[in-house]
Design a protein around this motif. Structure first.
Motif, PDB file in Angstrom:
ATOM      1  N   ILE A  13     -13.189   1.274   7.299  1.00  0.00           N
ATOM      2  CA  ILE A  13     -12.448   0.028   6.482  1.00  0.00           C
ATOM      3  C   ILE A  13     -11.047   0.660   6.287  1.00  0.00           C
ATOM      4  O   ILE A  13     -11.066   1.602   5.453  1.00  0.00           O
ATOM      5  N   THR A  14      -9.992   0.121   6.816  1.00  0.00           N
ATOM      6  CA  THR A  14      -8.729   0.464   6.741  1.00  0.00           C
ATOM      7  C   THR A  14      -7.815  -0.623   5.913  1.00  0.00           C
ATOM      8  O   THR A  14      -8.145  -1.658   6.361  1.00  0.00           O
ATOM      9  N   PHE A  15      -6.816  -0.203   5.298  1.00  0.00           N
ATOM     10  CA  PHE A  15      -5.856  -0.996   4.973  1.00  0.00           C
ATOM     11  C   PHE A  15      -4.535  -0.137   4.497  1.00  0.00           C
ATOM     12  O   PHE A  15      -4.557   1.119   4.687  1.00  0.00           O
ATOM     13  N   LEU A  16      -3.658  -1.179   4.074  1.00  0.00           N
ATOM     14  CA  LEU A  16      -2.257  -0.464   3.612  1.00  0.00           C
ATOM     15  C   LEU A  16      -2.218  -0.379   2.214  1.00  0.00           C
ATOM     16  O   LEU A  16      -2.635  -1.434   1.409  1.00  0.00           O
ATOM     17  N   ARG A  17      -1.500   0.396   1.412  1.00  0.00           N
ATOM     18  CA  ARG A  17      -1.515   0.672   0.036  1.00  0.00           C
ATOM     19  C   ARG A  17       0.023   0.767  -0.295  1.00  0.00           C
ATOM     20  O   ARG A  17       0.769   1.828   0.193  1.00  0.00           O
ATOM     21  N   MET A  18       0.680  -0.126  -0.981  1.00  0.00           N
ATOM     22  CA  MET A  18       2.123  -0.068  -1.334  1.00  0.00           C
ATOM     23  C   MET A  18       2.285   0.792  -2.680  1.00  0.00           C
ATOM     24  O   MET A  18       3.163   1.288  -2.857  1.00  0.00           O
ATOM     25  N   ILE A  19       1.180   0.813  -3.625  1.00  0.00           N
ATOM     26  CA  ILE A  19       1.280   1.276  -4.717  1.00  0.00           C
ATOM     27  C   ILE A  19       0.431   2.509  -4.968  1.00  0.00           C
ATOM     28  O   ILE A  19      -0.653   2.774  -4.484  1.00  0.00           O
ATOM     29  N   SER A  20       1.249   3.976  -5.068  1.00  0.00           N
ATOM     30  CA  SER A  20       0.572   5.116  -5.187  1.00  0.00           C
ATOM     31  C   SER A  20       0.309   5.375  -6.560  1.00  0.00           C
ATOM     32  O   SER A  20       1.274   5.571  -7.458  1.00  0.00           O
ATOM     33  N   PRO A  21      -1.093   5.214  -6.905  1.00  0.00           N
ATOM     34  CA  PRO A  21      -1.388   5.626  -8.407  1.00  0.00           C
ATOM     35  C   PRO A  21      -0.947   6.894  -8.817  1.00  0.00           C
ATOM     36  O   PRO A  21      -0.932   7.259 -10.053  1.00  0.00           O
ATOM     37  N   SER A  22      -0.925   7.882  -7.815  1.00  0.00           N
ATOM     38  CA  SER A  22      -0.416   9.340  -8.176  1.00  0.00           C
ATOM     39  C   SER A  22       0.881   9.682  -8.605  1.00  0.00           C
ATOM     40  O   SER A  22       1.288  10.790  -8.946  1.00  0.00           O
TER      41      SER A  22
END
Length: 894
Positions: A260-269
């Protein structure tokens, strides 16, 4: 460095803020929807509170926010509310989010030159007014990122699944960017919420790659229904376009190893996110963690900060004052374009990363997206995506994937699709269970691979049609082993499965475990039975006739020369120095004896003395030397090698004749090779096989072998060389001809993007290097009980298989026997002739003479024979003397 740059900007803005004074109250409006719980209003409120409390960015001023809630589909109300707020001197409008309302709000703001900051994915972003800025990445930019992920995952075929039609509009740039070799199919999620029918259709089509555009809150339901129809296995791959997919809990899908793959714009770290979350949770806003922060509230948080900083920068160059505006009599805000220009020049680090815009188009640029995947229900970062650099993979990602795949193998029972066919797999005990039912090369090879890769277990599955696999061009479906692997009903497929282009476009293959090529199986040519008089074969009949003629001619020439030359006439009585007569020993019989003795290389006690006769003899000896040597040289070959029937020696010979039929396995890689070849001879071979009646194609290799044996010399079979090697080991009447027509290999088939392919290939290479595969092959190919053709051939060579048999030299014995019998008959005739002479001379009967000679011949103790002619002459002399004496006495008396 990023934080230092941000602090530097803030410091500069503080200094500039001391020169000019913004209005004490800066009115802004945030438009939201009550029926949409996306935390944007919370983010708007928290950002405003932070700016007002810190008083670092807005010294002497404060933001007066007004939160307006409008129905998501009521554009009229949204426009009316905006127009009412413009009269109170607002300086910016944030939102709304719905597609129905944002267009109207954007148009009104553009009319009065009021900044409008939006944060939602808008497919019509290019149609907005110049005063509208959208912090959400442009749809084309996100489509480029999605396509780069598709290429990174090496998807050759995939299905596009969308929820609403605007999803297709968002993905239109993906369709435009597709390479020619990529194949896609499009499906829409059912409005009734039942997606199982769609997934069943995808399962039947053997599709394993899905690109899905849907709302974030539907992702878990989509995966759950995919799991219900077994579309959530090791080989399925899902790519979601939602930028909020990272906020979901995937614990329910932990047992499944689906990618399961997706893109993330928000970096929690990120530092900015951690600081914002501390501020967020201390201001009484609705609690939220960094891991669960969605894109929309993050963008709204950044939008408020961006507007405040841009307002300060614009005020530094030109004092900013609020102004009451009216939609009825449009009068633009005099500072609107000035503020918008500074917002487009804006660049800072926010919760959504670096925020910057293109000065001309107003699009957000230089975004960085994280490529994420779900691993064991946890998120794992694959790498980063940038517009210019594409995907940069994490250093330790490959090692993590490899380690997980190894762990998966240790906990998985592999289904191995195969077919019955010696020596690869055959029944051992049909009544047994599991793998104990079978034996063969494939079983031993998979067992060796399983031990190397530490499989938990494996189980062989025989395909119903017992075929390798062929593509049906009408239905687009594969049968046989290929069909089982493509449909993922089997994890691997193994047999004598040739790696071809068409098969390689449907499955992944391991490294080849055998290298081979196409060859021709044919029966060995039959030898003519040895002939009794084969020793005559070194010379043709004409040569023998010429030799006999030469023998007679030279004998006559020698006879004539001996009579002509005076040196061949000799004194018959050496005691007489002056004989009255001379004799010549080279009479006709002796000349014939001299000539035959010379050509037989036995010599003769008669030798010529004259120069002329010696010259003739020398020439005859030279002739006899050449003829005898040539005969001896060819005799061995003609005695040991019988002549063979005319046979096929190459594929060109097959194509140039019609007497010998030829065929191949129906639908196999060999038939496809001839059909796809551009070589003229191979094209002719393919055409002849298709046109020949009765059918020359077979349903199995064994059927082809049986046909070659049955139709001895009338049928040839195209077959892989490795299989021909197996058959010729067991049937010494068969042989390969023409060498290899091509070069290819057998491989283990696995579904596309199988996580186990690398490990299986490594096992194959290691087993090949250590000689284990050769040992397995020898076990099933060679016959060890002494009946194999290779051992028999070796024994034959060691025992000097070319030794002559009685069939080869029987004629020589026959000639000897006939000669001896002829000599015996001649001897009897000579004896009878002699007995007749004795009977006449001794005045006895011929019978008495014959008995007397026979008694002497059988009396082996007598080594000397009395000269009966001499005795007869003495008797005659005595009789003559007595007569003469009487006459003398009578005469004296007278």
């Amino acid at each position: 460095m990023r934080m230092e740059a941000s602090m530097l900007v803030h410091t500069v803005l503080l200094l500039l803020g001391g020169c000019w004074a913004l209005p004490q109250d800066i009115r802004i409006v945030g438009m939201f929807h009550k029926d949409v719980d996306d935390l944007q209003d919370e983010a708007f409120r928290c950002a405003v509170d932070r700016l007002n409390e810190e008083q670092k960015l807005l010294p002497g001023s404060r933001l007066l926010p007004e939160l307006v809630y409008v129905p998501a589909h009521d554009s009229y109300t949204a426009g009316k509310l905006v127009c009412n707020r413009t009269q109170s001197g607002i300086t910016a409008v944030f939102g709304p989010q719905s597609a129905d309302c944002k267009g109207v709000v954007s148009s009104i703001c553009g009319l009065v030159r009021l900044p409008n900051l939006q944060t939602s994915w808008d497919v019509s972003a290019d149609s907005h007014s110049p005063g509208t800025l959208n912090l959400h990445p442009h749809p084309d930019l996100l489509a480029q990122a999605v396509f780069d992920v598709v290429k990174y995952l090496e998807w050759k075929t995939f299905a596009v699944i969308y929820q609403r039609h605007d999803g297709l509009m968002r993905l239109q740039e993906v369709f435009k960017s597709l390479d020619k070799w990529m194949v896609t199919s499009v499906y829409q999620l059912a409005e009734d919420g039942d997606y199982r029918v769609m997934f069943k259709t995808l399962s039947k089509s053997s599709q394993t790659h899905m690109l899905i555009d849907c709302d974030t809150n539907l992702i878990q339901e989509v995966l759950s229904q995919a799991r219900d129809v077994n579309m959530l296995g090791d080989y399925e791959n899902y790519l979601f376009t939602s930028l909020d997919a990272h906020t979901l809990d995937y614990i329910d899908f932990q047992p499944f190893m689906t990618n399961i793959t997706f893109l993330r714009m928000i970096s929690p770290s990120s530092v900015e996110m951690q600081a914002a979350m501390r501020d967020w949770n201390t201001r009484g806003c609705r609690p939220v963690s960094a891991e669960n922060m969605k894109v929309a509230p993050s963008l709204m948080y950044d939008a408020v900060s961006m507007f405040a900083i841009s307002l300060i920068r614009a005020d530094a160059s030109e004092p900013i004052e609020s102004q009451s505006l009216s939609c009825a009599r449009p009068q633009p805000w005099v500072h609107g374009e000035h503020v918008n220009r500074y917002m487009k020049m804006f660049k800072f680090l926010g919760l959504s990363g670096e925020v910057s815009f293109d000065a001309l188009s107003g699009r957000r640029k230089d975004i960085t997206l994280e490529v994420m995947e779900v691993s064991h229900a946890k998120l794992r970062k694959i790498g980063n995506w940038t517009m210019h650099g594409g995907i940069t993979q994490e250093k330790d990602y490959g090692a993590q994937v490899s380690q997980e795949a190894k762990q998966m193998m240790r906990n998985k029972t592999f289904i191995i699709a195969s077919k019955i066919g010696k020596p690869y797999l055959d029944w051992k005990n049909r009544s047994a269970s599991g793998n104990d039912r079978f034996e063969g090369f494939s079983l031993d090879l998979i067992d060796a691979v399983a031990k190397f890769c530490h499989f938990k277990a494996y189980e062989f599955k025989i395909v119903q049609d017992n075929q390798h696999g062929k593509l049906n061009t009408e239905t687009g479906q594969w049968n046989g082993i290929m069909g089982e692997v493509i449909s993922r009903r089997a994890d691997m497929g193994i047999c004598d499965l040739t790696i071809t282009y068409s098969r390689g476009s449907a499955v992944d293959f391991s490294a080849p475990f055998m290298n081979l090529g196409i060859s021709i199986l044919f029966t060995k040519p039959t030898k003519d039975p040895p002939e009794m008089f084969s020793f005559f074969f070194p010379f043709s009949f004409d040569v023998w006739v010429y030799m006999a003629t030469a023998f007679l001619g030279v004998s006559l020439v020698l006879f004539v020369l001996c009579r002509i030359t005076p040196h061949e006439w000799d004194n018959p009585n050496p005691m007489d120095d002056n004989p009255e007569e001379l004799e010549n020993t080279f009479n006709l019989l002796n000349c014939l004896w001299f000539s035959i003795g010379s050509i037989m290389a036995q010599g003769c006690d008669l030798l010529p003395r004259a120069v002329s006769t010696r010259m003739a003899a020398g020439m005859w000896w030279f002739f006899a030397l050449i003829i005898t040597s040539s005969y001896t040289a060819n005799l061995a070959a003609f005695l040991t090698n019988s002549r063979m029937d005319d046979t096929i020696g190459s594929v060109e010979d097959l194509a140039a004749q019609t007497k010998v039929k030829f065929g191949s396995l129906r639908g196999g890689a060999t038939a496809q090779f001839f059909e796809a070849s551009n070589y003229t001879v191979y094209q002719r071979i393919s055409a002849m096989m298709k046109q020949t009646k009765p059918d020359v194609f077979t349903s199995s290799n064994q059927e082809g072998v049986d046909r070659v044996v049955k139709e001895r010399g009338k049928y040839a079979f195209f077959m892989e060389s490795i299989s021909i090697e197996y058959e010729t080991e067991r049937n010494c009447e068969l042989m390969p001809i023409n060498g290899l027509l091509d070069s290819k290999g057998y491989g283990i088939a696995l579904p596309f993007n199988s996580p186990y392919r690398t490990f299986v290939s490594e096992a194959i290479l290691k087993l090949s290097e250590t000689g284990k595969i050769k040992d397995i092959k020898d076990k099933w190919w060679l016959v060890k009980d002494g009946t194999g053709c290779s051992e028999l051939l070796q024994q034959k060579e060691e025992e000097n298989a070319d030794e002559l048999t009685m069939a080869n030299v029987g004629g020589v014995f026959l000639v000897l026997m006939v000669g001896c019998c002829a000599a015996f008959i001649v001897a009897i005739l000579e004896m009878l002739w002699n007995c007749r002479k004795i009977a006449v001379e001794e005045k006895i009967t011929p019978w008495e003479a014959l008995l007397s000679e026979l008694k002497f011949a059988v009396n082996l103790s007598q080594t000397t024979k009395p000269n009966r002619k001499k005795k007869s002459e003495k008797s005659n002399s005595s009789a003559d003397s007595s007569v003469s004496g009487s006459d003398l006495v009578a005469a004296s008396r007278k």
